[in-house]
Design an enzyme around this catalytic site. Structure first.
Site: not given
Ligand SMILES: [Zn+2]
Length: 424
Positions: A257, A308
């Site tokens: 991220h 994800d």
């Molecule tokens: Zn994750």
């Protein structure tokens, strides 16, 4: 084995009439401008794609958690409900189906960020790695490589609150408990054992140094502003600075991220050549924000991509997201070239597979044929196909020289039926 690609993505551009020879799962010859010979691959042939950040069980949330208001934190409660229900017998078929979906989308390596280790009450299974082994078996049976990023997860907050509720499944007590359990995991054919620290929320700072130097090592970093605020309150620094203090940054580490960063964080990550895995479709879905992908790349961080939460499993969409989301954030176009986008979508190095992700002699023989005459791709310049194609345009996938997808179908099982069954 000999393939003939009408067009292949080699060295960041489209080459024509490429003869590809494969032996022992590796390319032994790659020759553009050749006469047709061998199995013909139509469309544009890409290197295998790498899904560098997966939580397989999140696939059960698709189409069920997107419509309401709420936040990452309310979404997490729904995710915990699924996490509480699974056991090795039910996780294997779910993960196999999800990895099958990945194979159909041209993904040849997955990085499984795995923290669903124990029984719901936190006691270990008879084999304490039973869940990890179920994931490894699932990837093998789906025909793709896996890097099991076995995750250290010890606390529920930056200030060290104990795990509670379903989180007890995730924990190993302390660093030694995690080291003991994971020492029984072994690399194998198509299997690599990596490590992860869940986040600075879940790993006390005193244990971070124990992870320094491990590779591949992944960690969720600054996905949420709240994590940054808590880290400042407890440690007086950003999560990136905390990792730097404990020697965790470096080329073997990937920050996942890396959305809410300071300029100093970007310098630390780039300067240490720490990788960054962007997950644009998840960050979009959870209203997380847009990370500074271009600034990180310019600072020196190699970029990778992950689906994800699996709201979408499509590395083309993730690759477009790294460019298009940044356009929205900056009101400017042209941050990443098609070559940079495809390189991020094929960044197997982030998962420890340094010998994959390129169509080149000596590399692992992964091939992904993308149709250029579908309703989405018809008329597109092959060099710009990443702006038009989706995972549904993948027709053929070869992993380590083995055909896993043939004419749009998985050679091992009916993926849609397996998903329906696992998610019913
Ligand atoms: Zn994750």
């Amino acid at each position: 084995m000999r393939y003939f690609a009408e067009r292949a993505w080699i060295g960041g551009r489209v080459e024509h009439d490429v003869a590809l020879e494969v032996d022992g799962g590796r390319f032994t010859a790659v020759t553009p401008g050749s006469a047709p010979d061998g199995t013909r691959l139509r469309g544009l042939v890409l290197p295998g794609l790498a899904n560098a950040h997966s939580h397989a069980f999140h696939r059960a949330l698709r189409g069920r958690t997107h419509g309401d208001r709420g936040s990452f934190w309310t979404w997490r409660e729904l995710m915990y409900e699924v996490a509480g229900r699974l056991d090795p017998d039910s996780y294997y078929p779910l993960a196999r189906a999800v990895y099958g979906e990945m194979a159909l989308a041209g993904i040849t390596s997955v990085g499984e960020f795995h923290y669903l280790h124990h029984n719901p009450d936190g006691t270990p299974y008879a084999d304490p790695n039973e869940m990890g082994h179920a994931l490894i078996r699932a990837a093998r049976d789906a025909g793709i490589r896996i890097t099991l990023l076995d995750t250290l997860y010890l606390t529920s907050s930056v200030d060290g609150k104990p795990l509670e509720g379903v989180q007890r499944r995730f924990g190993d007590g302390d660093l030694d408990g995690w080291l003991t359990r994971t020492s029984a995991l072994r690399d194998g054919e198509g299997v690599r054992i990596g490590a992860a620290a869940h986040s600075v929320r879940a790993v006390p700072a005193r244990f971070l140094g124990g992870l320094a130097g491990r590779a591949p090592l992944h960690i969720h970093l600054s996905e949420q502003r709240a994590e940054n605020e808590q880290c400042q309150a407890v440690h007086g620094c950003t999560p990136t600075e905390l990792l730097h203090r404990h020697g965790v940054l470096g080329p073997g580490t990937t920050a996942v991220h890396a959305t809410h960063l300071t300029d100093g964080d970007i310098k630390l990550l780039g300067g240490s050549r720490t990788g960054v895995c962007l997950c644009p479709t998840t960050e979009r879905d959870l209203a997380d924000g847009v990370g500074p992908g271009r600034a990180l790349a310019d600072a020196g961080s190699p970029l990778s991509l992950g689906s994800d939460s699996h709201a979408v499993i499509d590395l083309f969409e993730e690759a477009r997201g790294m460019e298009l989301d940044e356009r929205l954030a900056t009101e400017r176009r042209g941050h990443f070239s098609a070559a940079e986008m495809l390189a991020a979508a094929a960044a197997h190095t982030a998962l420890g597979w340094d010998d994959a992700g390129e169509i080149a002699v000596g590399k692992r023989a992964d091939l992904v044929a993308v149709s250029l005459d579908s309703v989405r791709t018809a008329g597109a310049d092959p060099a710009g196909a990443v702006f038009a194609a989706t995972g549904a345009d993948v027709t053929d996938v070869v992993v380590d020289g083995r055909v896993v997808v043939d004419g749009g179908r998985h050679t091992g099982f009916d993926v849609a039926a397996a998903l329906r069954e696992a998610l019913s």
